[in-house]
Scaffold this active site. Structure first.
Site, PDB file in Angstrom:
ATOM      1  N   ASN A 106      16.083-145.957  79.021  1.00  0.00           N
ATOM      2  CA  ASN A 106      15.374-146.596  77.784  1.00  0.00           C
ATOM      3  C   ASN A 106      14.749-145.968  77.371  1.00  0.00           C
ATOM      4  OD1 ASN A 106      13.581-148.241  76.929  1.00  0.00           O
ATOM      5  ND2 ASN A 106      12.331-149.458  78.522  1.00  0.00           N
ATOM      6  N   TRP A 107      14.612-145.565  75.911  1.00  0.00           N
ATOM      7  CA  TRP A 107      14.006-144.513  74.906  1.00  0.00           C
ATOM      8  C   TRP A 107      12.828-145.057  74.857  1.00  0.00           C
ATOM      9  CZ3 TRP A 107      18.251-141.117  71.440  1.00  0.00           C
ATOM     10  CH2 TRP A 107      18.788-140.719  72.408  1.00  0.00           C
ATOM     11  N   LYS A 108      12.575-146.338  74.361  1.00  0.00           N
ATOM     12  CA  LYS A 108      11.437-146.385  74.057  1.00  0.00           C
ATOM     13  C   LYS A 108      11.325-146.547  72.871  1.00  0.00           C
ATOM     14  CE  LYS A 108      10.216-146.729  79.144  1.00  0.00           C
ATOM     15  NZ  LYS A 108       8.845-147.085  80.410  1.00  0.00           N
ATOM     16  N   GLU A 127      10.536-153.394  88.135  1.00  0.00           N
ATOM     17  CA  GLU A 127      10.492-152.106  88.453  1.00  0.00           C
ATOM     18  C   GLU A 127       8.638-152.143  88.101  1.00  0.00           C
ATOM     19  OE1 GLU A 127      12.212-149.602  84.627  1.00  0.00           O
ATOM     20  OE2 GLU A 127      10.924-151.635  83.677  1.00  0.00           O
ATOM     21  N   SER A 187      10.181-143.987  87.481  1.00  0.00           N
ATOM     22  CA  SER A 187       9.671-142.440  87.461  1.00  0.00           C
ATOM     23  C   SER A 187      10.696-142.250  88.125  1.00  0.00           C
ATOM     24  CB  SER A 187       8.284-142.153  88.749  1.00  0.00           C
ATOM     25  OG  SER A 187       7.543-142.675  87.512  1.00  0.00           O
ATOM     26  N   GLY A 228       6.734-144.206  84.527  1.00  0.00           N
ATOM     27  CA  GLY A 228       5.878-143.275  83.757  1.00  0.00           C
ATOM     28  C   GLY A 228       4.481-143.153  84.210  1.00  0.00           C
ATOM     29  N   GLY A 237      13.124-144.320  82.052  1.00  0.00           N
ATOM     30  CA  GLY A 237      12.262-144.382  80.986  1.00  0.00           C
ATOM     31  C   GLY A 237      12.219-142.475  80.039  1.00  0.00           C
ATOM     32  N   GLY A 238      11.300-141.959  81.161  1.00  0.00           N
ATOM     33  CA  GLY A 238      11.319-141.074  80.201  1.00  0.00           C
ATOM     34  C   GLY A 238      12.388-139.853  80.631  1.00  0.00           C
ATOM     35  N   HIS A 296      10.868-156.701  79.304  1.00  0.00           N
ATOM     36  CA  HIS A 296      10.226-155.151  80.086  1.00  0.00           C
ATOM     37  C   HIS A 296       8.569-155.219  79.982  1.00  0.00           C
ATOM     38  CE1 HIS A 296       8.386-150.779  80.393  1.00  0.00           C
ATOM     39  NE2 HIS A 296       9.975-150.524  80.334  1.00  0.00           N
ATOM     40  N   GLU A 328       6.053-153.461  79.496  1.00  0.00           N
ATOM     41  CA  GLU A 328       5.417-152.437  78.581  1.00  0.00           C
ATOM     42  C   GLU A 328       5.238-153.943  76.814  1.00  0.00           C
ATOM     43  OE1 GLU A 328       7.211-149.528  77.730  1.00  0.00           O
ATOM     44  OE2 GLU A 328       6.411-148.483  79.396  1.00  0.00           O
TER      45      GLU A 328
HETATM   46  P1  PGA Z   1       9.812-144.262  83.421  1.00  0.00           P
HETATM   47  O1  PGA Z   1       9.552-145.520  82.964  1.00  0.00           O
HETATM   48  O2  PGA Z   1      11.354-143.716  84.131  1.00  0.00           O
HETATM   49  O3  PGA Z   1       9.612-143.630  82.259  1.00  0.00           O
HETATM   50  O4  PGA Z   1       9.404-144.306  84.359  1.00  0.00           O
HETATM   51  C1  PGA Z   1      10.969-146.381  83.517  1.00  0.00           C
HETATM   52  C2  PGA Z   1      11.092-147.792  82.110  1.00  0.00           C
HETATM   53  O5  PGA Z   1      10.199-148.173  81.812  1.00  0.00           O
HETATM   54  O6  PGA Z   1      11.903-148.467  82.143  1.00  0.00           O
END
Ligand code: PGA
Length: 247
Positions: A9-11, A163, A207, A169, A228-229, A93, A95
């Site tokens: 997930n590149w956000k 999650e 993470s 993150g 994500g990251g 998600h 967010e």
């Molecule tokens: P992260 O994000 O790997 O940067 O913790 C995961 C996500 O939000 O899907």
């Protein structure tokens, strides 16, 4: 048998130049033994899909509207994502639940819209730190599963991503026992509700890195990761894919 899935997930990250990471990923994994999905920002979906054409890497969206079209300025429908080359979309998600106050009912509508457009819905659920500390994690999971996952969900059209909000993150990861407890709980609920609930894939997210992927993938009922990251660079995502391939 559930086929494992490594999803990125590149956000809100990535311009055209970043598409070279997709080129690198397909080159590094020409014949992956697990499913691969990258969800770039919507602006990159058609270009990413063109790069991934002929390779099993799937391209997905990060959100969709619950309606097919209409007066919803700035929103993107599931059908539009599919038309751009997406074959999956993340819904719910944390967010989006936080930034846009998305409710479980809206997330169910978005997920149904995804199914109607022949997209796989990667439906995200997870507790906040306050909820974990007050020992209500499994209740939160139950509420989100019941409210966000449509009755029409199947093992083909749905992936669940667990999650924990506090792990996204932050570099903080639940213990393997905590991951195992929640995944087993989700499995039980899916099996009780859906005829093919035993075949629905459950990803862990929060993470995940190359350095912790192997131990997380060894946890029962962890069928892959939503990353994500560490999905932004092929060099960071590749070790996670490799860990999943050898899990
Ligand atoms: P992260 O994000 O790997 O940067 O913790 C995961 C996500 O939000 O899907």
């Amino acid at each position: 048998m559930r086929r494992k899935l490594a999803a990125g997930n590149w956000k809100m990250n990535g311009l055209g130049a970043g598409l070279s990471e997709i080129t690198a990923l397909t080159a590094a994994h020409p014949d992956p033994s697990v499913d691969l999905l990258i969800c770039p920002p919507a602006t990159l979906i058609d270009r990413a899909a063109a790069i991934a054409a002929g390779h099993p890497l799937m391209i997905g969206g990060q959100d969709c509207h619950g309606n097919t079209n209409g007066a919803h300025t700035g929103d993107t429908s599931a059908q539009m994502l599919a038309d751009s080359g997406a074959t999956a979309v993340i819904t719910g998600h944390s967010e989006r639940r936080t930034d846009h106050n998305e409710t479980d009912a809206q997330i169910a509508d978005k997920s149904q819209a995804a199914y109607d457009a022949n997209l796989i819905a990667v439906i995200c659920i997870g507790e906040t730190l306050a909820e974990r500390d007050s020992h209500t994690t499994l209740d939160v999971i139950d509420t989100q599963l019941a409210g966000s996952v449509p009755d029409t969900a199947t093992a083909q059209n749905t992936v669940i991503a667990y999650e924990p909000v506090w792990a996204i993150g932050t570099g903080k990861v639940p213990t393997l026992d905590q991951i195992a407890e929640v995944h087993a709980h989700i499995r039980q609920r899916l099996t009780a509700r859906f005829p093919d609930g035993a075949d629905v894939r459950i990803l862990y997210g929060g993470s995940v890195k190359g350095s912790n992927a192997t131990e997380i993938f060894a946890v029962p009922d962890v069928d892959g990761a939503l990353v994500g990251g560490a999905s932004l660079k092929a060099d960071d995502f590749s070790p996670i894919i490799a860990a999943l391939e050898s899990a």
